[in-house]
Design a protein around this motif. Structure first.
Motif, PDB file in Angstrom:
ATOM      1  N   PHE A 119       0.839  -1.197   0.000  1.00  0.00           N
ATOM      2  CA  PHE A 119       0.000   0.000   0.000  1.00  0.00           C
ATOM      3  C   PHE A 119       0.874   1.248   0.000  1.00  0.00           C
ATOM      4  O   PHE A 119       0.555   2.242  -0.648  1.00  0.00           O
ATOM      5  N   LEU A 120       1.981   1.197   0.731  1.00  0.00           N
ATOM      6  CA  LEU A 120       2.879   2.347   0.798  1.00  0.00           C
ATOM      7  C   LEU A 120       3.843   2.393  -0.385  1.00  0.00           C
ATOM      8  O   LEU A 120       4.669   3.284  -0.475  1.00  0.00           O
TER       9      LEU A 120
ATOM     10  N   PHE B 125      -5.163  -2.391  -2.764  1.00  0.00           N
ATOM     11  CA  PHE B 125      -5.690  -1.355  -1.868  1.00  0.00           C
ATOM     12  C   PHE B 125      -5.185   0.013  -2.273  1.00  0.00           C
ATOM     13  O   PHE B 125      -5.912   0.999  -2.202  1.00  0.00           O
TER      14      PHE B 125
ATOM     15  N   GLY C 187      -7.195   0.951  -5.113  1.00  0.00           N
ATOM     16  CA  GLY C 187      -8.542   1.269  -4.642  1.00  0.00           C
ATOM     17  C   GLY C 187      -8.604   2.633  -3.983  1.00  0.00           C
ATOM     18  O   GLY C 187      -9.555   3.391  -4.183  1.00  0.00           O
ATOM     19  N   ALA C 188      -7.568   2.973  -3.202  1.00  0.00           N
ATOM     20  CA  ALA C 188      -7.555   4.267  -2.525  1.00  0.00           C
ATOM     21  C   ALA C 188      -7.404   5.401  -3.523  1.00  0.00           C
ATOM     22  O   ALA C 188      -7.835   6.522  -3.276  1.00  0.00           O
TER      23      ALA C 188
ATOM     24  N   TYR D 109     -11.228   5.486  -5.333  1.00  0.00           N
ATOM     25  CA  TYR D 109     -12.460   5.169  -4.603  1.00  0.00           C
ATOM     26  C   TYR D 109     -13.598   6.146  -4.879  1.00  0.00           C
ATOM     27  O   TYR D 109     -14.755   5.815  -4.724  1.00  0.00           O
ATOM     28  N   GLN D 110     -13.269   7.371  -5.288  1.00  0.00           N
ATOM     29  CA  GLN D 110     -14.340   8.336  -5.512  1.00  0.00           C
ATOM     30  C   GLN D 110     -15.172   7.985  -6.736  1.00  0.00           C
ATOM     31  O   GLN D 110     -16.362   8.285  -6.791  1.00  0.00           O
TER      32      GLN D 110
ATOM     33  N   ILE E 118     -15.914   2.673  -6.257  1.00  0.00           N
ATOM     34  CA  ILE E 118     -15.695   2.124  -4.921  1.00  0.00           C
ATOM     35  C   ILE E 118     -15.775   0.603  -4.936  1.00  0.00           C
ATOM     36  O   ILE E 118     -15.195  -0.065  -4.088  1.00  0.00           O
TER      37      ILE E 118
ATOM     38  N   MET F 128     -12.600  -1.680  -4.534  1.00  0.00           N
ATOM     39  CA  MET F 128     -12.012  -1.834  -3.206  1.00  0.00           C
ATOM     40  C   MET F 128     -12.622  -2.992  -2.425  1.00  0.00           C
ATOM     41  O   MET F 128     -11.964  -3.585  -1.574  1.00  0.00           O
TER      42      MET F 128
ATOM     43  N   TYR G  26      -5.918   0.557   5.571  1.00  0.00           N
ATOM     44  CA  TYR G  26      -5.932   0.899   4.153  1.00  0.00           C
ATOM     45  C   TYR G  26      -7.207   0.463   3.456  1.00  0.00           C
ATOM     46  O   TYR G  26      -7.443   0.846   2.315  1.00  0.00           O
TER      47      TYR G  26
ATOM     48  N   PRO H 115     -10.247   4.594   3.026  1.00  0.00           N
ATOM     49  CA  PRO H 115     -10.951   5.075   1.841  1.00  0.00           C
ATOM     50  C   PRO H 115     -12.465   4.877   1.930  1.00  0.00           C
ATOM     51  O   PRO H 115     -13.225   5.722   1.458  1.00  0.00           O
ATOM     52  N   LEU H 116     -12.906   3.778   2.560  1.00  0.00           N
ATOM     53  CA  LEU H 116     -14.349   3.559   2.687  1.00  0.00           C
ATOM     54  C   LEU H 116     -14.985   4.670   3.511  1.00  0.00           C
ATOM     55  O   LEU H 116     -16.022   5.221   3.132  1.00  0.00           O
TER      56      LEU H 116
ATOM     57  N   LEU I 187     -13.834   7.638   4.033  1.00  0.00           N
ATOM     58  CA  LEU I 187     -13.777   8.870   3.242  1.00  0.00           C
ATOM     59  C   LEU I 187     -14.930   8.913   2.247  1.00  0.00           C
ATOM     60  O   LEU I 187     -15.643   9.916   2.138  1.00  0.00           O
ATOM     61  N   ALA I 188     -15.108   7.815   1.527  1.00  0.00           N
ATOM     62  CA  ALA I 188     -16.147   7.782   0.505  1.00  0.00           C
ATOM     63  C   ALA I 188     -17.518   8.008   1.141  1.00  0.00           C
ATOM     64  O   ALA I 188     -18.342   8.761   0.616  1.00  0.00           O
TER      65      ALA I 188
ATOM     66  N   TYR J  13     -17.683  12.080   1.061  1.00  0.00           N
ATOM     67  CA  TYR J  13     -18.199  12.338  -0.284  1.00  0.00           C
ATOM     68  C   TYR J  13     -19.676  12.037  -0.440  1.00  0.00           C
ATOM     69  O   TYR J  13     -20.381  12.733  -1.165  1.00  0.00           O
TER      70      TYR J  13
ATOM     71  N   GLN K 252     -12.709  16.791   4.040  1.00  0.00           N
ATOM     72  CA  GLN K 252     -11.517  15.961   3.846  1.00  0.00           C
ATOM     73  C   GLN K 252     -10.574  16.189   5.030  1.00  0.00           C
ATOM     74  O   GLN K 252     -10.333  17.324   5.415  1.00  0.00           O
TER      75      GLN K 252
ATOM     76  N   ILE L 131       0.563   4.539   7.943  1.00  0.00           N
ATOM     77  CA  ILE L 131      -0.406   4.167   6.911  1.00  0.00           C
ATOM     78  C   ILE L 131      -1.582   5.136   6.915  1.00  0.00           C
ATOM     79  O   ILE L 131      -2.087   5.537   5.857  1.00  0.00           O
TER      80      ILE L 131
ATOM     81  N   TRP M 159      -0.617   8.346   5.293  1.00  0.00           N
ATOM     82  CA  TRP M 159      -0.515   8.135   3.853  1.00  0.00           C
ATOM     83  C   TRP M 159      -1.894   8.090   3.226  1.00  0.00           C
ATOM     84  O   TRP M 159      -2.130   8.671   2.161  1.00  0.00           O
ATOM     85  N   THR M 160      -2.843   7.396   3.891  1.00  0.00           N
ATOM     86  CA  THR M 160      -4.199   7.288   3.359  1.00  0.00           C
ATOM     87  C   THR M 160      -4.854   8.658   3.240  1.00  0.00           C
ATOM     88  O   THR M 160      -5.522   8.950   2.258  1.00  0.00           O
TER      89      THR M 160
END
Lengths: 344, 325
Positions: free
Chosen positions: A283-284, A299, A302-303, A306-307, A310, A313, B156, B160-161, B163-164, B168, B175, B267, B270-271
């Motif tokens: 992921f990194l 992932f 996916g990140a 995701y907008q 989705i 993911m 990770y 994102p989930l 966030l979505a 959003y 954000q 992590i 980073w996310t």
């Protein structure tokens, strides 16, 4: 391991009430107890634990999927490298997102298409799981082996050996491990391959294994050292020593069988941790590189998207949650089966 | 207590020296040409010359290491300029001083980790205690299964989930971003709310299970039974006697978890693209910005080791039977 017969003998020593029913059940129990190894007892207890059996099946299924990935994708008729979305018009729109709703899921692409490159998500996940599990298994095996050697040596020999191995373990434990993985994976790679050249995938995987193995064995080593330390003073080891058994044989035949429980229990915790750690590295951006399919890199992808998509993911994410959950439950069940006294 | 602190600090210094040496030699000594390595794939002769000069790679590696360590203690003179006392050198990527960059990034990571730790300790210990209090009931089972499911989640995936969903779809929060606490406390809180909730997920479940089992164990101890027998109320015994004892294993695990807390923060940052030490580390690794990676590594290691000493001291404070000598 004499615990079973000892328990039976202890039960026979204490005279019970004169209730014939009770004593007959006790006799029956003793008869039943006789001739069962601790392994068999553990297996019996484990089979009774429904959660444990179900989660073991799920874990097995994951390993089967990983092992059979080439067969499955052959039957399914796709591979994780071909960019279907770009080769065939009508699958991706002008922004390179799947045309069909829910990430392009249909009868042909079961888990949809990867936005951008247009690869098949199902086979990507299959091979991603395969690669991640293979790495995690190797790392776990190496770590367990190292832990056994260092822990048992420290505990069994004691004295100076124990002191230095103990300090070494402490030192390795004080490294901030995830940061270490991130920082050293590229460096170790650069030692082996000129940074301007592409690193072959097997080497990249080797570097991952090496770095994670280096910092993966300490907890178990400490645990085993403690166990060995207390086992060393027990009568059966003393007896073996008095009888002139060489150290190697004592360790193999007397010590190790008694350490199977902590080793197995810890290994069932280690493996899922390694899977998530490898995925975290990918992921990194320091795990396996494109185009090798990788669970963790899905992932990262996916990140990124995701907008807009989705759905993508959910497949790696759902698979990982199920896998980790099943493995954690399995670990608990294994522990309970080995050591029924330690209640949750 | 003082003796303990001195002894542990000396031990910490030794460990840090070893970590710094290992890191330094791995980074600077073994690759064929560290300047080329640092320069990466798109290297120009100019950049290479600057890096060579900054690194002082005409000297043997132990001498370089010595200069590096002296620089940390006493400052160092570089061709690009004077580098005052804790001198970790200059970034290869943008020539910024490493120490200043770390100091700039540090508040974000501290806010994230401390806030996250507060959340997971509160929820984890609270849920564990309630589960132990109501052992065997529906509440206990619900908490236990919830913590099992949550412990299988990954930052990770969840990040994102969330966030979505929250940002959003429902548009409940903005954000995530970092605003210094001193500048705007409300903005600081709102900006870090999602990262806190996400980073705690992987820890809360463990602490729930741990505090539950440790509490149940404590409730069976003799001193707790004695207190009950004296006629103290169940609640009083629970909160004053058993609770304290049950903290002991939790404090130990917390000390062990600090490293992974930093990893989790890495992590999470980073996310959510938060400007903390984690993003700094990952970016520096991607740019093969060795002085920066080295600085972050040493800084994080120092911090984790120091905090472990604090945790051990806290241990003695909670459990008077432990003698620090």
């Amino acid at each position: 391991m004499t615990s079973t017969s000892q328990a039976a003998a202890a039960g026979a020593d204490t005279p019970g009430p004169d209730d014939p029913g009770l004593s007959s059940t006790r006799v029956a129990k003793e008869a039943e107890l006789a001739g069962r190894s601790p392994g068999q007892l553990m297996w019996m207890r484990f089979k009774r634990d429904r959660t444990g059996v179900i989660s073991a099946c799920i874990v097995l299924a994951f390993f089967l999927i990983a092992a059979l990935a080439p067969v499955i994708s052959w039957l399914y008729g796709k591979d994780p490298y071909t960019r279907y979305g770009q080769l065939r018009p009508g699958l991706l729109n002008e922004n390179f997102y799947p045309v069909k709703p829910n990430g392009g899921i249909d009868g042909e692409f079961w888990f949809g298409l990867e936005p951008g490159l247009g690869r098949d998500v199902f086979t990507q996940l299959l091979y991603g799981i395969r690669n991640s599990l293979a790495l995690a298994v190797i790392i776990t095996l190496l770590s367990v082996l190292t832990a056994i050697i260092i822990g048992v040596a420290g505990g069994y020999f004691g004295g100076k050996v124990d002191y230095f191995l103990g300090r070494f373990t402490d030192l390795m434990m004080s490294f901030p491990n995830q940061l270490f993985f991130v920082a050293f994976t590229p460096v170790v790679g650069a030692l082996l391959v000129d940074p301007r050249d592409e690193m072959p995938t097997w080497l990249r995987a080797g570097v991952l294994v090496y770095v994670m193995w280096l910092l993966g064995w300490m907890t178990l080593a400490r645990l085993l050292r403690g166990q060995t330390l207390s086992l060393r003073e027990r009568e059966f080891i003393e007896a073996a020593r008095v009888a002139g058994t060489p150290s190697g044989r004592i360790v193999r035949k007397e010590l190790l069988p008694n350490l199977v429980t902590p080793i197995l229990v810890q290994a069932t915790y280690m493996l899922p941790n390694n899977v998530t750690a490898i995925a975290g590295l990918s992921f990194l951006g320091v795990g396996l590189l494109e185009p090798t399919p990788d669970w963790g890199r899905m992932f990262a992808k996916g990140a990124e998207i995701y907008q807009s998509d989705i759905t993508y993911m959910f497949f790696p994410g759902g698979a990982m949650v199920i896998f980790i959950l099943a493995f954690n439950l399995l670990g608990d069940s294994v522990r309970d089966a080995f050591d029924p006294k330690s209640g949750r | 207590m003082l003796r303990f602190l001195i002894r542990r600090s000396l031990g910490a210094v030794v460990i840090l020296l070893i970590i710094s040496a290992v890191t330094f030699f791995l980074f600077y000594a073994v690759p064929r040409d560290p300047a080329t390595l640092a320069c990466g794939k798109n290297c120009t002769p100019d950049a290479l010359a600057v890096i060579r000069k900054n690194m002082g790679i005409d000297e043997p590696v132990p001498v370089q290491y010595f200069h590096f360590m002296v620089g940390i203690v006493a400052g160092r003179q570089f061709n690009v300029g004077d580098c005052p006392a804790p001198c970790f050198g200059y970034s290869f990527a943008n020539q910024d001083p490493v120490w200043q960059t770390i100091l700039d990034r540090f508040p974000t990571t501290v806010s994230l980790t401390v806030g996250g730790a507060v959340v997971f300790l509160t929820i984890g210990l609270g849920a564990g205690m309630i589960a132990a209090w109501k052992k065997g009931t529906v509440i206990d089972k619900a908490f236990s299964s919830m913590s099992l499911v949550l412990s299988s989640m990954q930052i990770y995936f969840i990040g994102p989930l969330v966030l979505a969903l929250v940002v959003y779809n429902l548009e409940l929060l903005d954000q995530p971003k970092y605003v210094p606490l001193t500048q705007d406390p409300a903005g600081w809180f709102m900006g870090l709310l999602i990262p806190w909730m996400v980073v705690q997920i992987i820890f809360t479940a463990n602490y729930t299970r741990l505090s539950r089992s440790s509490m149940i164990e404590q409730l069976q101890e003799d001193h707790v039974r004695a207190a009950r027998a004296k006629g103290m109320s169940g609640k009083y015994v629970f909160f004053r006697y058993a609770w304290r004892g049950s903290l002991i294993p939790i404090v130990t695990i917390f000390g062990v978890d600090l490293g992974s807390l930093f990893g989790g923060a890495m992590i999470t940052e980073w996310t959510f693209s938060l400007p903390g030490l984690g993003t700094l580390a990952v970016n520096s690794v991607q740019n093969t910005d060795l002085p920066m990676v080295m600085g972050v590594m040493l800084f994080a290691a120092t911090f984790i080791i120091l905090f472990n000493i604090v945790v051990d001291a806290a241990y003695a404070f909670i459990d008077p039977r432990v003698r620090l000598s």
